[in-house]
Design an enzyme around this catalytic site. Structure first.
Site, mmCIF file in Angstrom:
data_model
loop_
_atom_site.group_PDB
_atom_site.id
_atom_site.type_symbol
_atom_site.label_atom_id
_atom_site.label_comp_id
_atom_site.label_asym_id
_atom_site.label_seq_id
_atom_site.Cartn_x
_atom_site.Cartn_y
_atom_site.Cartn_z
ATOM 1 N N GLU A 54 1.033 -1.158 -0.087
ATOM 2 C CA GLU A 54 -0.095 -0.044 0.115
ATOM 3 C C GLU A 54 0.895 1.265 -0.104
ATOM 4 O O GLU A 54 1.872 1.304 0.431
ATOM 5 C CB GLU A 54 -0.889 0.189 1.176
ATOM 6 C CG GLU A 54 -1.828 0.996 1.561
ATOM 7 C CD GLU A 54 -2.955 0.936 2.318
ATOM 8 O OE1 GLU A 54 -2.991 0.085 3.030
ATOM 9 O OE2 GLU A 54 -4.047 1.699 2.442
ATOM 10 N N ASN A 201 -12.120 -1.334 -1.488
ATOM 11 C CA ASN A 201 -11.375 -2.199 -0.489
ATOM 12 C C ASN A 201 -12.146 -1.712 0.934
ATOM 13 O O ASN A 201 -12.497 -0.707 1.051
ATOM 14 C CB ASN A 201 -9.827 -1.513 -0.154
ATOM 15 C CG ASN A 201 -9.468 -2.186 1.063
ATOM 16 O OD1 ASN A 201 -8.908 -2.962 1.353
ATOM 17 N ND2 ASN A 201 -9.231 -1.145 2.028
ATOM 18 N N GLU A 202 -12.458 -2.583 1.538
ATOM 19 C CA GLU A 202 -13.129 -2.324 3.016
ATOM 20 C C GLU A 202 -14.289 -1.141 2.802
ATOM 21 O O GLU A 202 -14.264 -0.311 3.435
ATOM 22 C CB GLU A 202 -12.191 -2.123 4.068
ATOM 23 C CG GLU A 202 -11.298 -3.137 4.510
ATOM 24 C CD GLU A 202 -10.470 -3.188 5.687
ATOM 25 O OE1 GLU A 202 -10.283 -2.096 6.131
ATOM 26 O OE2 GLU A 202 -9.729 -4.095 5.844
ATOM 27 N N TYR A 286 -6.610 -9.652 10.908
ATOM 28 C CA TYR A 286 -5.215 -9.442 11.462
ATOM 29 C C TYR A 286 -5.344 -10.286 12.819
ATOM 30 O O TYR A 286 -6.361 -10.470 13.369
ATOM 31 C CB TYR A 286 -4.961 -8.175 11.493
ATOM 32 C CG TYR A 286 -4.807 -7.311 10.245
ATOM 33 C CD1 TYR A 286 -3.242 -7.068 9.696
ATOM 34 C CD2 TYR A 286 -5.540 -6.831 9.566
ATOM 35 C CE1 TYR A 286 -3.252 -6.631 8.481
ATOM 36 C CE2 TYR A 286 -5.400 -6.073 8.348
ATOM 37 C CZ TYR A 286 -4.325 -5.877 7.984
ATOM 38 O OH TYR A 286 -3.942 -5.160 6.566
ATOM 39 N N GLU A 342 -5.707 -9.422 3.177
ATOM 40 C CA GLU A 342 -4.921 -8.592 3.961
ATOM 41 C C GLU A 342 -5.156 -9.524 5.283
ATOM 42 O O GLU A 342 -5.876 -9.913 5.864
ATOM 43 C CB GLU A 342 -5.721 -7.376 4.400
ATOM 44 C CG GLU A 342 -5.474 -6.379 3.359
ATOM 45 C CD GLU A 342 -5.922 -4.845 4.062
ATOM 46 O OE1 GLU A 342 -5.862 -4.799 5.013
ATOM 47 O OE2 GLU A 342 -6.402 -4.352 3.029
ATOM 48 N N GLN A 391 2.288 -6.421 5.105
ATOM 49 C CA GLN A 391 2.421 -6.022 3.885
ATOM 50 C C GLN A 391 4.032 -6.401 3.686
ATOM 51 O O GLN A 391 4.739 -6.748 4.166
ATOM 52 C CB GLN A 391 2.147 -4.389 3.808
ATOM 53 C CG GLN A 391 0.853 -4.080 4.003
ATOM 54 C CD GLN A 391 0.220 -2.530 3.933
ATOM 55 O OE1 GLN A 391 1.064 -1.726 3.126
ATOM 56 N NE2 GLN A 391 -0.564 -2.223 3.993
#
Ligand code: AHR
Length: 538
Positions: A54, A201-202, A286, A342, A391
């Protein structure tokens, strides 16, 4: 479900103490592994080993892009040490430009002469100035230098359908349109290849916020209008898919949410077989420890903290099962992939770096969590066909850390390098009879493993002894054939909180490992807190 269990008082004292190099070591546990070499499961897609880069903190600027005039060796502004390291990972695709950044990004800001590009803010990530020096052509140059594939997320939150459609035309048409001529004037006459397209995204959060129904309405229009025109990929119309169609990834849920999954899968089912609106559903999760995201220390932790990470990592398995079960109702043939685009550990940031740059250290513990996650993905390979660790460089659970001209490979990098043989290999079922690792309220099998047959026919095995103090002696057998030996690499260190630093980059590095069956079964000694990847000799 992971069972709670009673721990003796002495052990409680040990678990409550901060990290120590002297966590008591214990004698080896015995284990037996049966590799069902005569059976096979799904292909473990190479795209499970994808990366995410990102425009955030030092992920791109400093990490990948140093500029053409930098003293740091580079090719057209892209740092050569990072490219060389990433080439060894055979990175299948790199998701860009975000993340949250994607739904604020306007692609025209990042093309044309650098001095004419506008300066903007990176509003999600501490609002540093964004020079737009790294844009479309620089990203695709980077993709080519590391030998990967493009995975571009278009702006659904603050952009228009026309803007996204123009970007794809600019990138992919081979016809002499005005946009193609502009691309040629900017240095790339040939159309680019775009393998994956993320549609936002999201969108329930930083990419919106939109409720699932609102997103579905918008997603359907983007998915129909934003077309890849590269003749090497697409057919002449949207009803003729072409030889290698771009795969569209739509926004799905995070963590335990299911609303987006239900809504987008319903929309998928409602589309006709020839005009489905997407090929993959995104899922984000996550891992953190006892304190929660951004709060657990990256470098100093007790065994109790470590055990919480282990337990929380296995939550990924439950979450995938939940999402897959919903997808199965709409798509029993598993045509839609679940894309875990992610994932990774989210820890406290490094001192001296703005917290929203999300730059964190990376220890042997995190490498072990990466291996467990990759094994979980492989066990779900029939549905999970993409994943992107968050990432790639300098952000969250990265492969690489840089500091100006210095660069180091993290323990997680080594796991990804060791797992290269599993890319596009065929899953082979195993049975593992092993003791449990028990600490605090974590109780899981001590060794986690997968086996797979690579495309060249070789049989590969990965075994992670996640117990930080107890070795495991694993006796290996295969159905239908003898196993004569094993050769590969082992990743461990003296301490489970060991990290690589710019001063000492070789603290956590793999070393060669081999074992031979000397007239009896093959027995492999796995040290505590270790990851072993081996080719078995049949
Ligand atoms: O990876 C960091 C951020 O986490 C991403 O930008 C966003 O999609 C997620 O919430």
């Amino acid at each position: 479900m992971l069972a709670r269990f009673a721990i003796p008082a002495l052990l409680i004292v040990a678990l409550a103490c901060p990290t120590s190099p002297t966590w008591a070591q214990s004698s080896a546990a015995g284990a037996t592994l049966t590799v069902h070499a005569d059976q096979s499961g799904p292909v473990i897609s190479r795209d499970l080993f994808g990366q995410f880069a990102e425009q955030l903190g030092q992920g791109i600027y400093g990490g990948v892009w140093v500029g053409k005039d930098s003293k740091i060796p580079n090719v057209r502004g892209i740092r050569s040490d990072v490219v060389q390291a990433l080439r060894a990972l055979k990175v299948p695709n790199v998701r860009w430009p975000g993340g949250c950044f994607a739904d604020k990004y306007h692609w025209r800001d990042g093309i044309g002469p650098a001095e004419k590009r506008p300066t903007t803010y990176n509003i999600n990530w501490g609002a540093p100035l964004e020079s737009n020096a790294f844009g479309t052509h620089e990203y695709l140059d980077f993709i080519e230098q590391i030998g990967s594939e493009a995975n571009i997320t278009v702006n659904v939150g603050s952009g228009t359908v026309q803007e996204a459609a123009d970007w794809l035309e600019y990138l992919t048409t081979d016809q002499p349109t005005t946009l193609a001529r502009e691309r040629a004037a900017n240095g790339h006459p040939a159309p680019y290849r775009v393998k994956f397209l993320g549609i936002g995204n999201e969108s329930y959060g930083c990419g919106g916020p939109m409720g699932p129904e609102a997103y579905v309405e918008r997603m359907r229009i983007f998915s129909a209008m934003v077309r890849n025109l590269n003749p090497a990929q697409s057919g002449p119309s949207r009803f003729a898919p072409g030889p290698d169609p771009m795969r569209r990834i739509v926004v799905g849920p995070a963590d335990t949410e299911i609303d987006y999954t239900e809504a987008v899968m319903k929309a998928w089912q409602a589309g006709s077989a020839r005009s489905r609106s997407f090929e993959a559903l995104s899922f984000h999760h996550y891992t953190s420890g006892p304190l929660g995201m951004m709060r657990d220390s990256a470098t100093s932790f007790s065994e109790k903290d470590y055990a919480a990470f282990v337990k929380n990592t296995y939550v990924m398995d439950e979450l995938i099962s939940t999402q897959s079960a919903i997808m199965d109702r709409y798509d029993p043939q598993k045509k839609v992939a679940l894309s875990i685009d992610e994932w990774g550990v989210w820890l406290q940031g490094m001192p001296g770096v703005p917290p929203l740059f999300l730059k964190q250290q990376n220890s042997l513990r995190d490498a072990i969590m990466a291996a467990i996650n990759l094994n979980i993905f492989a066990r779900h390979a029939d549905r999970v066909r993409m994943a992107n660790i968050a990432q790639m460089v300098n952000v969250l659970q990265s492969m690489i850390l840089t500091d100006n001209e210095k660069m180091l490979l993290t323990p997680t990098y080594h796991v990804f390098r060791m797992y290269v043989p599993f890319q596009d290999a065929t899953f082979i079922p195993i049975d593992l009879a092993v003791d449990r690792y028990s600490a605090a309220d974590t109780q899981v099998p001590q060794v986690d493993g997968i086996a797979a047959r690579a495309r060249d026919g070789k049989l590969w095995l990965s075994l992670t002894n996640l117990d930080p103090t107890r070795p495991a002696d694993v006796t290996v057998a295969a159905t239908g054939r003898p196993i004569r030996g094993a050769v590969g690499e082992l990743l461990t260190a003296d301490r489970v909180d060991a990290v690589n630093t710019f001063e000492s980059p070789g603290i956590v590095v793999p070393r060669p490992f081999s074992a031979q069956a000397a007239g009896g079964p093959l027995v492999m000694h796995l040290p505590p807190k270790s990851i072993t990847v081996l080719r078995l000799t049949e």
